[in-house]
Design an enzyme around this catalytic site. Structure first.
Site, mmCIF file in Angstrom:
data_model
loop_
_atom_site.group_PDB
_atom_site.id
_atom_site.type_symbol
_atom_site.label_atom_id
_atom_site.label_comp_id
_atom_site.label_asym_id
_atom_site.label_seq_id
_atom_site.Cartn_x
_atom_site.Cartn_y
_atom_site.Cartn_z
ATOM 1 N N CYS A 1 63.515 37.924 -59.751
ATOM 2 C CA CYS A 1 62.886 38.047 -58.569
ATOM 3 C C CYS A 1 62.247 36.659 -57.957
ATOM 4 O O CYS A 1 61.365 36.555 -57.155
ATOM 5 C CB CYS A 1 62.089 39.242 -58.265
ATOM 6 S SG CYS A 1 63.117 40.745 -58.539
ATOM 7 N N HIS B 1 53.801 38.659 -53.312
ATOM 8 C CA HIS B 1 55.086 39.326 -53.871
ATOM 9 C C HIS B 1 55.200 40.498 -53.061
ATOM 10 O O HIS B 1 56.119 40.953 -52.658
ATOM 11 C CB HIS B 1 55.013 39.309 -55.437
ATOM 12 C CG HIS B 1 56.338 39.982 -55.746
ATOM 13 N ND1 HIS B 1 57.440 39.237 -55.955
ATOM 14 C CD2 HIS B 1 56.503 41.146 -56.564
ATOM 15 C CE1 HIS B 1 58.261 40.047 -56.300
ATOM 16 N NE2 HIS B 1 57.979 41.033 -56.806
ATOM 17 N N GLU C 1 49.078 41.675 -58.903
ATOM 18 C CA GLU C 1 48.727 40.594 -58.163
ATOM 19 C C GLU C 1 47.492 40.519 -57.557
ATOM 20 O O GLU C 1 46.817 39.617 -57.152
ATOM 21 C CB GLU C 1 50.070 40.317 -57.153
ATOM 22 C CG GLU C 1 50.087 41.043 -55.930
ATOM 23 C CD GLU C 1 51.389 40.694 -55.096
ATOM 24 O OE1 GLU C 1 51.464 39.374 -55.142
ATOM 25 O OE2 GLU C 1 51.961 41.466 -54.666
ATOM 26 N N LYS D 1 57.911 41.738 -47.326
ATOM 27 C CA LYS D 1 58.919 42.678 -48.006
ATOM 28 C C LYS D 1 58.795 44.135 -47.038
ATOM 29 O O LYS D 1 59.753 44.927 -46.983
ATOM 30 C CB LYS D 1 58.727 43.028 -49.377
ATOM 31 C CG LYS D 1 59.130 41.776 -50.261
ATOM 32 C CD LYS D 1 59.028 42.117 -51.633
ATOM 33 C CE LYS D 1 59.199 40.953 -52.583
ATOM 34 N NZ LYS D 1 58.331 39.595 -52.616
ATOM 35 N N HIS E 1 63.449 43.887 -50.196
ATOM 36 C CA HIS E 1 63.283 42.898 -51.473
ATOM 37 C C HIS E 1 64.351 42.460 -51.910
ATOM 38 O O HIS E 1 65.379 43.425 -52.467
ATOM 39 C CB HIS E 1 62.255 44.024 -52.732
ATOM 40 C CG HIS E 1 62.145 42.938 -53.888
ATOM 41 N ND1 HIS E 1 62.647 41.775 -53.893
ATOM 42 C CD2 HIS E 1 61.593 43.280 -54.965
ATOM 43 C CE1 HIS E 1 62.250 41.113 -55.112
ATOM 44 N NE2 HIS E 1 61.587 42.122 -55.778
ATOM 45 N N PHE F 1 61.330 40.672 -63.093
ATOM 46 C CA PHE F 1 61.504 41.336 -64.146
ATOM 47 C C PHE F 1 61.679 40.476 -65.382
ATOM 48 O O PHE F 1 62.645 39.298 -65.158
ATOM 49 C CB PHE F 1 62.676 42.351 -64.059
ATOM 50 C CG PHE F 1 62.333 43.469 -63.356
ATOM 51 C CD1 PHE F 1 61.166 43.700 -63.042
ATOM 52 C CD2 PHE F 1 63.472 44.341 -62.597
ATOM 53 C CE1 PHE F 1 60.941 45.173 -62.188
ATOM 54 C CE2 PHE F 1 62.974 45.369 -61.935
ATOM 55 C CZ PHE F 1 61.723 45.826 -61.928
#
Length: 425
Positions: free
Chosen positions: A170, A310, A321, A342, A347, A406
């Protein structure tokens, strides 16, 4: 000392809510969400049955029948976005030799849709172990190798310089733009088409995220399912799309009178070396990426005017975060606006970082911070200014955009207003 700098002179977007940069920005600044029930396949048997889909017409977007026949949906997105970005920049008309034009394209899962569709066909929906190879899809190899995505963009842009695919989950989109900026800075290219693409809305992808319960199961209210930083969030909503940025050497762009959206001022990547899907709650590796990116840009934390988070909407990411922002930005973290797009476009895995950088460039260009849609009950454990519901007019000369992938990947990118134009708002 190297004085070459990368600036953004063109933007192209294919996103949920509309094709094109104008439609993308109108969606974001309106605070509307493009998430809905999945229509691309029958998702009735899945835990999460919602996504942010692109209403994409290949013919209406200028693709020929031959192009549509050979290209996966992700490649189609990438080519359409690249063509819009090139037209926006005017860079294709300035006589730069083809060997000085490069491509840096990110994708996490490549041509998933084509591979799954073709396997279903030759295996009779998985009922045969030995597949039927008598009638193969002639472009199957293009779908197998991720490099096919970058090759299509290179062909449409006439790029004969460095061409690369970046696949870091990502963070792929952020990393691809950072690599493109490196091509400019080190003299490998004078123009780079940089960005990312993804079309992952398929049974296998949805099943993967169902298995780890990472996606939202708020199927009865898809328009409000993506809720980063909200107390009631329950996971991310899968998306798709592409964004392309035209990067040019700053001096050359200035000499030809190009419109410059922003400069790629700093970037850094780190890994947590910890867990495939888990995150350390202290956000130490993201904080380090932020510090290094700001150092590269020669900026203090207090210079950041907006943080594009994010903001996936999973509990562990939002905590991770937020801790990283507080660690790397200090007290300024409590003053700077933070938001997640998002909440509106979902996403889109490897593509989202490029879409977020497109949003950041437009935020700088318009002095407008996009909101975090659906944020009605902020999580009291987090405690930052997440710009709920409504876009905000705000002088935006320096933007920090971050991503988590990930595998433990963490990336930070700093964009700034063009030099000589800071304080433009």
């Amino acid at each position: 000392m190297n004085t070459r700098r990368a600036v953004v002179t063109g933007i192209g977007v294919v996103a949920p809510g509309g094709v094109g940069t104008k439609a993308f920005w109108e969606l974001l600044t309106s605070g509307r969400s493009a998430t809905r029930a999945i229509s691309q396949f029958d998702a009735s048997g899945y835990r999460s049955r919602i996504a942010a889909e692109c209403d994409f017409d290949p013919d209406g977007s200028g693709l020929s029948g031959e192009e549509t026949g050979r290209m996966d949906r992700a490649a189609q997105f990438a080519v359409v976005a690249a063509r819009e970005a090139l037209a926006d920049s005017g860079a294709g008309d300035v006589g730069v030799p083809p060997h000085r034009i490069g491509v840096s394209l990110g994708s996490a899962v490549g041509a998933t849709v084509t591979l799954e569709q073709q396997y279903t066909r030759v295996s009779d929906a998985g009922s045969r172990w030995v597949v039927d190879a008598a009638d193969p899809y002639p472009h199957l190899y293009r779908a197998l190798v991720p490099s096919g995505l970058a090759a299509e963009v290179a062909w449409t842009s006439g790029a004969q310089g460095p061409v690369r695919v970046v696949s870091t989950g990502c963070t792929s989109g952020l990393d691809a733009v950072a690599l493109g900026a490196q091509f400019i800075e080190d003299g490998s290219a004078d123009i780079v088409v940089a960005g990312a693409t993804e079309a992952p809305i398929s049974p296998i992808t949805v099943a993967c995220f169902d298995a780890i319960k990472a996606t939202s199961a708020n199927n009865d209210d898809p328009g409000h399912a993506s809720r980063p930083f909200d107390r009631d969030r329950d996971g991310f909503v899968l998306g798709e799309g592409a964004a392309a940025l035209i990067l040019e050497e700053a001096g050359a762009a200035r000499r030809r009178g190009a419109r410059v959206y922003c400069e790629v001022a700093g970037y850094a990547q780190r890994s947590n070396a910890f867990h495939m899907t888990g995150l350390r709650p202290d956000g130490v590796e993201m904080a380090e990426a932020i510090r290094v990116a700001l150092d590269r840009a020669r900026l203090a934390p207090e210079s950041v005017d907006y943080v594009n988070a994010h903001g996936s909407g999973t509990r562990q990411n939002d905590r991770h975060e937020t801790a990283a922002f507080k660690s790397s930005l200090g007290e300024h973290a409590h003053r700077v606006p933070v938001s997640s797009i998002k909440s509106m476009v979902g996403h889109s895995l490897g593509a989202i970082g490029a879409l977020e950088l497109a949003a950041c460039a437009l935020a700088i260009d318009t002095d407008t911070v996009p909101p975090t849609a659906n944020l009605r009950t902020p999580d009291p454990e987090l405690g930052l200014d997440y710009v709920p519901l409504t876009a905000r007019e705000h002088r935006t000369d320096t933007v920090l955009s971050v991503g988590s992938g990930f595998g433990g990947f963490q990336t930070a990118v700093v964009l700034t207003a063009p030099r000589g134009e800071r304080g433009h708002g």
